[in-house]
Enzyme design. Structure first.
Site, mmCIF file in Angstrom:
data_model
loop_
_atom_site.group_PDB
_atom_site.id
_atom_site.type_symbol
_atom_site.label_atom_id
_atom_site.label_comp_id
_atom_site.label_asym_id
_atom_site.label_seq_id
_atom_site.Cartn_x
_atom_site.Cartn_y
_atom_site.Cartn_z
ATOM 1 N N GLU A 90 -15.434 -25.676 0.269
ATOM 2 C CA GLU A 90 -14.310 -25.686 1.210
ATOM 3 C C GLU A 90 -14.291 -26.950 2.078
ATOM 4 O OE1 GLU A 90 -12.296 -22.759 4.548
ATOM 5 O OE2 GLU A 90 -14.198 -22.227 3.616
ATOM 6 N N ASP A 91 -15.473 -27.418 2.501
ATOM 7 C CA ASP A 91 -15.533 -28.478 3.516
ATOM 8 C C ASP A 91 -16.019 -29.829 3.008
ATOM 9 O OD1 ASP A 91 -14.639 -26.676 5.403
ATOM 10 O OD2 ASP A 91 -16.646 -26.078 6.022
#
Length: 737
Positions: A90-91
């Protein structure tokens, strides 16, 4: 880019925490190969390099702390590695495929299950939240480690919540209380659930938190002294009876649990039976019952407060004996008696028994996950995100009632469940065809509330169908979903038929036969209304969502079928008649529907609202918290997006005022009504009615006053709750005449 060793050297904090992680993992899983943890840490270190948390710490601290929590739960190295990588997809630039290549299918699958759905554009935050939770639930069925990582992730985020903005603090804390703490409860993880609740409490209700802390601190010193004395007495008594025990622990009830009881029972902390508690840990089940007898000989037990969760475990497999006794000084205190194994299960739940390399899932763990499989089954029938979330919230935190079939099988139901809930738990068809019930051999009404120990026999009749009224009676998610599903199918068929008749009738006025209208033209009109099928369009007409005249005008654009000025004037008159504030409400995408505030909940400006098409009356607007909303929303086609108009409504030259009723529970003391009235008057609100009742040193004050919007109301409620001696302030949505 700096080498791995240089990165370690420049970041003492993460290196220290990583060594701690390895130490815990090595202690708890001595036979596991820790190489996968080392590699996962190196990848996280590389890709999270330069990233910071809101606290200013390196971002890597977060996945490390999550991994440490998982290691403390004694999870395997696969779960710990996934915990270190849970934010990578996600990051950072890492992909699921790269994780699969480097760490294998299992780690990739878990990380994918934990990753939020962030790349999809949802219409609302609620919809996005629902889809994230739905995705997590589906992933949990395949691998429970997904939810254990999510819980560890949420726990560390809650521990560091103070670094976020107040708005985000409230949002995250509320979600934690509604979803994650109950989820931990259903998985039997009492320790995680308790910490999540207590960490969320100050952010969700600061006033309530301050009140509880003050009450508990006033009682703490005497309470701890009393518990110490009672614990010594128990140790002495069991020694005299030649019973060996592991230990006796003492505790004061958790802050959020105290608050829930204060609100529910309208009492102060010092009036609770289980504020003070002792926990006796024994070596065997026989010792548990022997200790119970010793305690009842030493102190007088409180009738109705003895619970045997060993013989009849809770659905999350919690086992313990509970009893409440009165001490010599008149103090009530609770004693919980359990074995070491039961205590471990109560604290750690499913995490205590989940062993991935020791064979298949045990029967006990399979039983623990049975409710989850049911949730996944039900959610396939739910298209509406808010319906899914509200159903999940009900199912996550049930208070159980233990009932029996005539053959002695235990049927566990939510508190206040009815024979209809019992019937649907037995089988869907038994529920649909239920016409009556016998409880303990006597015929009872279907709306009767069942109690623990009841023996229930369901009477059925072939061809009988469920009633819409049942939605207002049932308490279990299963019964509610099965009834809604049946009603939705049959009501939709009827709505399509009504819609077809209405459009035929409208067409006849203009000497047009419906058979002359081609299917492509109807299909095109359906798409203009945002539905994919002609049947959906006809159903919308049947429900009253679309006007047959407007649909016909789109199908035959050359015809003069638009409503004239006289009809528009009539619509405006009806709008005014249905609600003195309907000008403040608009339906998204249309302005020709009659709109009025539902009287069951009287929503006020600024509240979250939802519209529901009622035949012949227009659109009833309910507060999203209205108890009727879930009962009405079994027909998704009748739901409409509504919003408060940007234009401030005015009535008779002044700003619109909404009547609101509050019930204040407080101590019975002089000046309470004066102080409550002063708070309301100080916020420039007009009081219409005020009435007080007293008894048993407590008071209940009913107030009806006018408020401008939800922010104005919240200021008044907060002000009243700050008054010394106020226990609870509750808004009653339905106003009495």
């Amino acid at each position: 880019m700096a080498s791995f060793r240089e990165q370690i050297a420049t970041n003492v904090l993460t290196a220290t925490r990583f060594r701690e992680l390895l130490k815990i993992a090595r202690t708890n899983r001595p036979s596991d190969d820790l190489d996968i943890i080392q590699r996962a840490y190196e990848l996280s270190l590389q890709h999270h390099s330069g990233q910071q948390r809101a606290s200013g710490e390196p971002y890597l601290v977060h996945p490390l702390e999550v991994a440490i929590l998982l290691a403390e739960m004694k999870l395997d190295t696969t779960a710990i590695a996934a915990g270190l990588l849970h934010d990578s997809v996600e990051d950072t630039s890492v992909t699921t495929e790269e994780i699969k290549e480097q760490f294998g299918e299992q780690v990739a699958h878990i990380v994918e299950g934990v990753t939020k759905i962030s790349k999809i554009d949802f219409a609302s935050r609620e919809e996005a939240q629902a889809e994230n939770v739905r995705k997590m639930m589906l992933a949990m069925v395949d691998d429970i480690r997904v939810v254990l990582i999510k819980l560890a992730d949420r726990l560390h985020n809650m521990r560091t919540l103070k670094h976020l903005s107040p708005e985000r603090q409230t949002k995250i804390a509320k979600e934690t209380l509604e979803i994650y703490a109950p989820l931990a409860h259903r998985l039997g993880m009492g320790k995680v659930r308790g910490e999540l609740e207590d960490l969320s409490f100050p952010y969700v209700d600061p006033v309530g938190y301050k009140m509880v802390v003050e009450q508990v601190e006033a009682l703490r010193k005497d309470g701890e002294r009393a518990l110490g004395k009672m614990a010594d007495t128990i140790r002495q008594k069991v020694k005299e009876a030649n019973i060996n025990i592991v230990r006796v622990d003492s505790r004061i009830k958790r802050m959020y649990s105290i608050y829930q009881k204060v609100i529910k029972q309208k009492i102060n902390a010092d009036q609770m039976y289980d504020l003070l508690a002792l926990r006796v840990i024994t070596y065997s089940v026989n010792d548990c019952y022997a200790v119970l007898g010793i305690i009842h000989n030493a102190w007088r037990p409180v009738p109705g407060r003895i619970k045997d969760f060993i013989a009849m475990p809770r659905p999350n497999l919690y086992q313990s004996l509970h009893t409440t006794v009165i001490a010599e000084d008149g103090h009530p205190f609770e004693v919980q008696i359990r074995t070491e194994e039961m205590h471990k299960m109560a604290e750690e739940g499913i995490a205590a028994h989940w062993k991935y390399k020791d064979g298949p899932i045990s029967a006990r763990d399979e039983q623990r996950l049975a409710w989850l499989r049911q949730v996944v089954e039900w959610q396939r029938e739910m298209a509406d995100p808010s319906e899914f979330l509200s159903t999940l919230k009900i199912d996550l935190y049930p208070e159980e009632v233990y009932t029996f079939t005539p053959k002695g099988k235990v049927v566990i139901l939510p508190r206040d469940a009815t024979p209809i809930d019992f019937a649907y738990t037995v089988h869907t068809e038994v529920g649909h065809s239920c016409v009556g019930a016998k409880v303990n051999g006597r015929i009872v009404p279907l709306r009767s509330k069942l109690r623990s120990g009841d023996i229930v026999e369901i009477m059925t009749q072939t061809g009988h169908n469920p009633s819409r009224d049942w939605l207002g009676i049932v308490k279990s998610s299963r019964a509610r979903q099965k009834i809604k599903h049946w009603l939705n199918i049959h009501q939709r068929e009827r709505a399509i038929e009504i819609g077809r008749k209405l459009i035929e009738k409208e067409a006849r006025k203009y000497r047009i036969a419906l058979k002359d209208i081609k299917d492509p033209e109807l299909q095109k009109a359906a798409l203009e209304y945002g539905v994919s099928k002609v049947d959906d369009l006809l159903a919308g007409i049947g429900y009253g969502k679309y006007s047959s005249r407007s649909v016909l005008a789109k199908v035959l654009p050359g015809s003069n079928l638009q409503p004239g000025e006289e009809q528009q004037g009539l619509a405006s008159a009806v709008k005014r008649a249905f609600g003195n504030d309907s000008s403040a409400l608009t339906v998204r995408g249309t302005d020709d529907l009659l709109v009025y505030r539902a009287r069951c909940c009287n929503p006020i400006r600024g509240e979250e609202i939802v519209g529901y098409v009622t035949r012949g009356k227009g659109v009833a607007v309910h507060s999203k918290t209205c108890s009727n909303v879930q009962n009405l929303m079994y027909e998704p086609e009748r739901r409409l997006e509504v919003e408060w108009s940007h234009k401030e409504p005015r009535i008779a030259g002044g700003a619109a005022a909404y009547p609101v009723k509050l019930v204040v529970s407080s101590d019975d003391r002089p000046g309470m009504i004066t102080q409550v009235s002063a708070v309301i008057s100080g916020e420039d609100a007009n009081i219409r009615h005020i009435e007080a009742k007293t008894g048993n040193a407590a008071a209940t004050i009913d107030i009806i006053f006018e408020t401008r919007d939800v922010n104005h109301l919240n200021r008044i409620i907060t002000g009243i709750r700050r008054i010394q001696g106020v226990r609870d302030v509750e808004r009653v949505q339905k106003l009495t005449s």
